[in-house]
Write an enzyme that holds these catalytic residues in place. Structure first.
Site, PDB file in Angstrom:
ATOM      1  N   ASP A  89       0.875  -1.170   0.000  1.00 23.67           N
ATOM      2  CA  ASP A  89       0.000   0.000   0.000  1.00 23.67           C
ATOM      3  C   ASP A  89       0.913   1.221   0.000  1.00 23.67           C
ATOM      4  O   ASP A  89       2.124   1.106   0.083  1.00 23.67           O
ATOM      5  CB  ASP A  89      -0.934  -0.018   1.202  1.00 23.67           C
ATOM      6  CG  ASP A  89      -0.219   0.340   2.496  1.00 23.67           C
ATOM      7  OD1 ASP A  89      -0.871   0.843   3.411  1.00 23.67           O
ATOM      8  OD2 ASP A  89       1.005   0.106   2.580  1.00 23.67           O
ATOM      9  N   SER A  90       0.339   2.405  -0.065  1.00 25.77           N
ATOM     10  CA  SER A  90       1.165   3.594  -0.251  1.00 25.77           C
ATOM     11  C   SER A  90       1.679   4.190   1.046  1.00 25.77           C
ATOM     12  O   SER A  90       2.578   5.008   1.041  1.00 25.77           O
ATOM     13  CB  SER A  90       0.336   4.677  -0.928  1.00 25.77           C
ATOM     14  OG  SER A  90      -0.732   5.027  -0.045  1.00 25.77           O
ATOM     15  N   GLY A  91       1.099   3.772   2.162  1.00 24.66           N
ATOM     16  CA  GLY A  91       1.389   4.433   3.422  1.00 24.66           C
ATOM     17  C   GLY A  91       0.293   5.414   3.766  1.00 24.66           C
ATOM     18  O   GLY A  91       0.268   5.974   4.857  1.00 24.66           O
ATOM     19  N   ASP A 143      -2.836   8.353  -2.016  1.00 20.58           N
ATOM     20  CA  ASP A 143      -4.110   9.054  -2.181  1.00 20.58           C
ATOM     21  C   ASP A 143      -4.385   9.898  -0.945  1.00 20.58           C
ATOM     22  O   ASP A 143      -3.834   9.657   0.125  1.00 20.58           O
ATOM     23  CB  ASP A 143      -5.261   8.053  -2.413  1.00 20.58           C
ATOM     24  CG  ASP A 143      -5.291   6.947  -1.364  1.00 20.58           C
ATOM     25  OD1 ASP A 143      -6.307   6.230  -1.308  1.00 20.58           O
ATOM     26  OD2 ASP A 143      -4.296   6.781  -0.612  1.00 20.58           O
ATOM     27  N   GLY A 214     -11.285   4.177   0.350  1.00 19.18           N
ATOM     28  CA  GLY A 214     -12.135   5.057   1.132  1.00 19.18           C
ATOM     29  C   GLY A 214     -13.336   4.388   1.756  1.00 19.18           C
ATOM     30  O   GLY A 214     -14.265   5.057   2.207  1.00 19.18           O
ATOM     31  N   ASP A 264      -8.050  -7.410   0.848  1.00 17.11           N
ATOM     32  CA  ASP A 264      -7.043  -7.553   1.896  1.00 17.11           C
ATOM     33  C   ASP A 264      -7.661  -7.120   3.218  1.00 17.11           C
ATOM     34  O   ASP A 264      -8.559  -6.275   3.226  1.00 17.11           O
ATOM     35  CB  ASP A 264      -5.815  -6.675   1.624  1.00 17.11           C
ATOM     36  CG  ASP A 264      -5.997  -5.252   2.128  1.00 17.11           C
ATOM     37  OD1 ASP A 264      -6.713  -4.484   1.454  1.00 17.11           O
ATOM     38  OD2 ASP A 264      -5.470  -4.924   3.206  1.00 17.11           O
ATOM     39  N   CYS A 302     -11.235 -29.120   7.581  1.00 18.87           N
ATOM     40  CA  CYS A 302     -10.233 -28.143   7.150  1.00 18.87           C
ATOM     41  C   CYS A 302      -8.915 -28.833   6.831  1.00 18.87           C
ATOM     42  O   CYS A 302      -8.457 -29.672   7.615  1.00 18.87           O
ATOM     43  CB  CYS A 302     -10.026 -27.107   8.260  1.00 18.87           C
ATOM     44  SG  CYS A 302      -8.737 -25.897   7.901  1.00 18.87           S
ATOM     45  N   CYS A 304      -5.928 -27.614   6.805  1.00 15.52           N
ATOM     46  CA  CYS A 304      -4.732 -26.961   7.330  1.00 15.52           C
ATOM     47  C   CYS A 304      -3.989 -27.839   8.327  1.00 15.52           C
ATOM     48  O   CYS A 304      -4.564 -28.752   8.929  1.00 15.52           O
ATOM     49  CB  CYS A 304      -5.061 -25.600   7.964  1.00 15.52           C
ATOM     50  SG  CYS A 304      -5.590 -25.650   9.689  1.00 15.52           S
ATOM     51  N   CYS A 307      -5.537 -28.092  11.960  1.00 13.90           N
ATOM     52  CA  CYS A 307      -6.708 -28.945  12.113  1.00 13.90           C
ATOM     53  C   CYS A 307      -6.363 -30.418  11.946  1.00 13.90           C
ATOM     54  O   CYS A 307      -7.033 -31.287  12.484  1.00 13.90           O
ATOM     55  CB  CYS A 307      -7.800 -28.528  11.132  1.00 13.90           C
ATOM     56  SG  CYS A 307      -8.550 -26.938  11.579  1.00 13.90           S
ATOM     57  N   HIS A 333      -4.518 -21.670  10.517  1.00 13.30           N
ATOM     58  CA  HIS A 333      -5.901 -22.083  10.263  1.00 13.30           C
ATOM     59  C   HIS A 333      -6.691 -20.968   9.587  1.00 13.30           C
ATOM     60  O   HIS A 333      -7.370 -21.198   8.585  1.00 13.30           O
ATOM     61  CB  HIS A 333      -6.617 -22.510  11.543  1.00 13.30           C
ATOM     62  CG  HIS A 333      -8.084 -22.675  11.315  1.00 13.30           C
ATOM     63  ND1 HIS A 333      -8.624 -23.762  10.648  1.00 13.30           N
ATOM     64  CD2 HIS A 333      -9.128 -21.838  11.559  1.00 13.30           C
ATOM     65  CE1 HIS A 333      -9.936 -23.613  10.527  1.00 13.30           C
ATOM     66  NE2 HIS A 333     -10.267 -22.446  11.069  1.00 13.30           N
TER      67      HIS A 333
END
Lengths: 388, 402
Positions: A89-91, A143, A214, A264, A302, A304, A307, A333
């Site tokens: 991301d831009s910060g 932005d 936003g 994200d 699951c 993973c 599990c 998990h």
């Protein structure tokens, strides 16, 4: 971006986004590794799960280890030992979250580091420089982020226009366009006219994808979904659409139906460290005493490692002992849970059975018809799916 | 003289009717609540298979499991199952946590204090053995009063010996009558403080108590990290008064030079709590190893200078590693060294990231267990311990030895 399949009911699509380090299957949920690491988990474990892309944060990395060290290391991929895709991301988001410590001008944002009081002027050019040294496959423009709860339309308008100007400064300053893809961030708050204005301006710039920003900042869910769908309507079909800050399972399902491809959120990994496991019916607070005698796996089906190896009672004990491994077990998990959710979503869209998938998945969160939040009912109705 | 001591570097344990044989020296994996700090079985599996014995020992300190009474009461199975460990491992319960120094002065004639997350817990032989019963570990330490230091009076030392013998007797009795502990074995903590006479007395009386009993599998000694002459005498005493063929565990010993010293005295059962301690201090093991064939250095030529200069670790929190984009150890084949650099780990430490101790633990365990493997092959080839030590110092020396 190659569109593999489109849903004949909703605006969902399945795609393959070719990035310099990795081809990524969309829709995709990107786990967040803020400081160049997904807390407590090795890159190898992420590969085992099937993660193709993860996020890291420019603001933090710009402070530690800093641009110089990142350059010497040859970029974040080499620095952290991750050979698949990265997105930074831009910060700029810190602007909203640390608002008391920033001063905003046309030039950029003046940050004061909350821990050591050090100053950093984050301009579009500086953000590009740091992101270029980090070397992520996808980078975000800087932005002018305004919280979606800000009611002053003039401020939102100012921010929207500035974001467009900053986008152009970012495009100019970006020194590695062949190796890193810069995404604009569509702003405009909750104002339809500003959103359209921003969409029109930003889609004129030739970028490989777009982000919708936003949102997820405390606005009502009704405003949220309406703004998301307006935004996706105004974005080109053949480029990925990244909805920032979304990670709750129900939100992922609905926003995919509204045409988003990338997501994200810190939620799944953060909640893991606080002892909460994500499961198809919601969440299990493993730390809670009710699991002290539960010798089942966290989630029966699951795949993973956690599990397959550990019981709820054991992870519970480790949490109560404040054993760091408990956090790692739940992180694995939850990351797998999110990954599996997105994979199943893709499979159902390809099979053109996405509405069934939506009803089945959401039905586990909202077992009674009356449980469905009205915003979900409305949002899905807008794309021809009836629930609740 | 050495042959007699090294002859028995073989651990045997009967489990599920099978006679397990584990070649020493053995490093038991230190855990908290059955899980190695910072690792899961997934990351533990990064360690090369040949470094972990086919049978792995897991060490569980009682303070890390005592709080979970409601779970223990309901769980019907042994602690390996409770801790989700594989069937091919052996579990060993210790009374105290070897990485923590217990506060002084809380033991009584009837009980021993341990400190759990919930606070101080008084353990009588009865309450301790009920925990042992609930866990059913393969091996458990006897309850004993080890709260004795060099500055304590003779009276205090005598008390610890008397109490501990009484506790052992009670533990044995409870074990005999227990239906659940048929397969568990005991290791007896050897008490007697700094008074050799008391150590002798303890061992002699323990010998009487445990005569003919198949319950005692070995002993444990609260030994100093660096061996002293006094310690050597105590070890000798254990050998003379008790069963010389039974293993002696020395928790916390792990410095490579100390390991060699203890092995020379015939001690070959250790734990990895030393590694856990290094990780807490952000230290990574870096001392160079060697192959058995390189052991040709004359054992007599161990010099003090080389001993003093021996550096076994580097401190990755040090700023000098900020741009050190090299692996911790150049030719190390561990996951951390193959995939990550000192510079990255330094960054993780600097920003307090959880991955730092994960990577450090993987490397340090790999290094530590590799050293054990090396020692095993040296011992197999009957290389004298002085030669092993001299070779280790030579290979890590900064000056050329003539």
């Amino acid at each position: 971006m190659e569109i593999i399949a489109t849903c004949s009911y909703t605006k969902a699509r399945v795609g393959k986004v070719s990035l310099p380090h990795q081809v990524v299957d969309t829709p995709v949920f990107m786990p967040v590794g803020t400081q160049g690491t997904l807390k407590g988990v090795t890159p190898q474990q992420l590969r085992e799960i099937g993660i193709q892309i993860m996020l890291s944060n420019t603001y933090h990395l710009g402070n530690e280890p800093g641009e110089e060290v990142m350059n010497e290391a040859g970029g974040l991929h080499k620095f952290m030992g991750w050979d698949r895709a990265l997105l930074t991301d831009s910060g700029g988001f810190q602007m909203v979250s640390l608002i008391k410590l920033t001063t905003l001008t046309e030039k950029g944002v003046d940050f004061i580091h909350p821990k050591n009081g050090s100053r950093m002027l984050l301009t579009p050019e500086k953000s590009m420089a740091i992101q270029n040294s980090i070397g992520a496959d996808i980078m975000m423009q800087l932005d002018d982020v305004v919280s979606s709860t800000v009611t002053d339309k003039k401020r939102v308008e100012e921010a929207t226009h500035r974001s467009i100007r900053w986008l152009d400064r970012c495009i100019s300053a970006h020194s590695r366009p062949a190796e890193q893809y810069l995404f604009p961030i569509i702003q405009g708050g909750l104002h339809e006219d500003l959103r359209h204005e921003c969409l029109e301006a930003m889609t004129k710039r030739h970028t490989k994808g777009f982000a919708v920003g936003g949102l997820s900042g405390g606005e009502s869910k009704d405003d949220f979904w309406k703004t998301v769908t307006i935004s996706t309507d105004g974005l080109p079909a053949n480029k990925p659409r990244y909805l920032m800050g979304v990670g709750y399972a129900a939100d992922l399902v609905v926003c995919t139906a509204l045409g988003c491809d990338m997501f994200d959120c810190v939620f799944p990994t953060r909640t893991a460290r606080f002892g909460s496991a994500l499961v198809p019916t919601g969440q299990l607070t493993i730390k809670s005493k009710e699991f002290a005698k539960d010798f089942n796996p966290i989630q029966a089906d699951c795949p993973c490692h956690t599990c397959k190896t550990y019981t709820r009672a054991y992870v519970h004990m480790l949490f109560r002992m404040q054993h760091p491994s408990a956090c790692h077990m739940l992180t694995i998990h939850n990351v797998t849970y999110q990954f599996t959710l997105m994979k199943s979503m893709r499979e159902s869209i390809i099979a053109d059975r996405f509405p069934d998938f939506i009803r089945k998945t959401l039905g586990r969160f909202y077992p009674t018809i009356g449980d469905y939040p009205s915003w979900i009912v409305d949002a899905l109705h807008s794309v021809n799916v009836s629930v609740g | 003289m050495e042959d007699g001591k090294t002859q028995q570097m073989l651990l045997t344990f009967k489990k599920y009717e099978k006679d397990l044989k584990i070649a020493g020296p053995v490093c038991m994996l230190f855990t908290k609540t059955g899980c190695i700090p910072h690792l899961t079985q997934e990351t533990l599996s990064y360690l090369n298979e040949h470094l972990l014995n086919t049978t792995t020992f897991y060490e569980i300190p009682a303070p890390t499991i005592t709080d979970f009474q409601e779970t223990l009461q309901v769980h019907d199975g042994d602690c390996a199952e409770l801790f989700c460990l594989s069937h091919s491992c052996l579990t060993c319960l210790l009374v105290q946590d070897p990485t923590k120094k217990a506060p002084k002065g809380y033991n009584t004639n009837k009980s021993v204090s341990i400190w759990t997350n919930g606070g101080r817990v008084n353990l009588t032989p009865t309450s301790y053995m009920s925990i042992v019963e609930a866990l059913r570990p393969d091996i458990f330490e006897s309850l004993s009063d080890g709260d004795v230091v060099e500055t304590d009076s003779k009276k205090r030392v005598l008390k610890s010996v008397d109490r501990s013998l009484k506790f052992v007797e009670e533990c044995i009795e409870i074990c005999k009558n227990s239906k659940k502990l048929g397969n568990s074995k005991m290791i007896c903590a050897i008490q007697g403080g700094h008074i050799l006479k008391e150590r002798k007395r303890f061992c002699k009386e323990l010998s009487v108590l445990t005569k003919g009993s198949e319950l005692v599998w070995g002993y444990t000694l609260d030994a100093p990290k660096d061996i002293s002459d006094a310690t050597k005498e105590i070890i000798n005493c254990i050998r003379e008064e008790l069963d010389a063929g039974k293993p002696i565990l020395v928790p916390g010993v792990g410095h490579p030079l100390s390991l060699i010293d203890y092995m020379k005295e015939g001690v070959f059962f250790f734990d990895s709590s030393y590694v856990a301690g290094l990780v807490e201090k952000k230290l990574a093991l870096t001392y160079k190893m060697f192959s058995v064939d390189e052991c040709v250095i004359d054992g007599e030529s161990v010099n003090e200078g080389a001993l003093k200069k021996f550096e076994e670790t580097i401190d990755l929190s040090d700023k000098s590693y900020k741009t050190a984009f090299i692996s911790i150890v150049d030719d190390c084949s561990c996951y951390t060294c193959k995939n990550h650099t000192c510079g990255y780990i330094h960054h993780l430490i600097n920003v307090n990231e959880m991955l730092a101790p994960v990577l450090l633990t993987i490397h340090n365990l790999h290094h530590h267990l590799s050293f054990f493997k090396l020692l095993r092959s040296c011992i197999e080839k009957k290389v004298p311990f002085d030669t092993i030590k001299a070779t280790l110092l030579h290979v890590n020396g900064k000056e050329e030895m003539v």
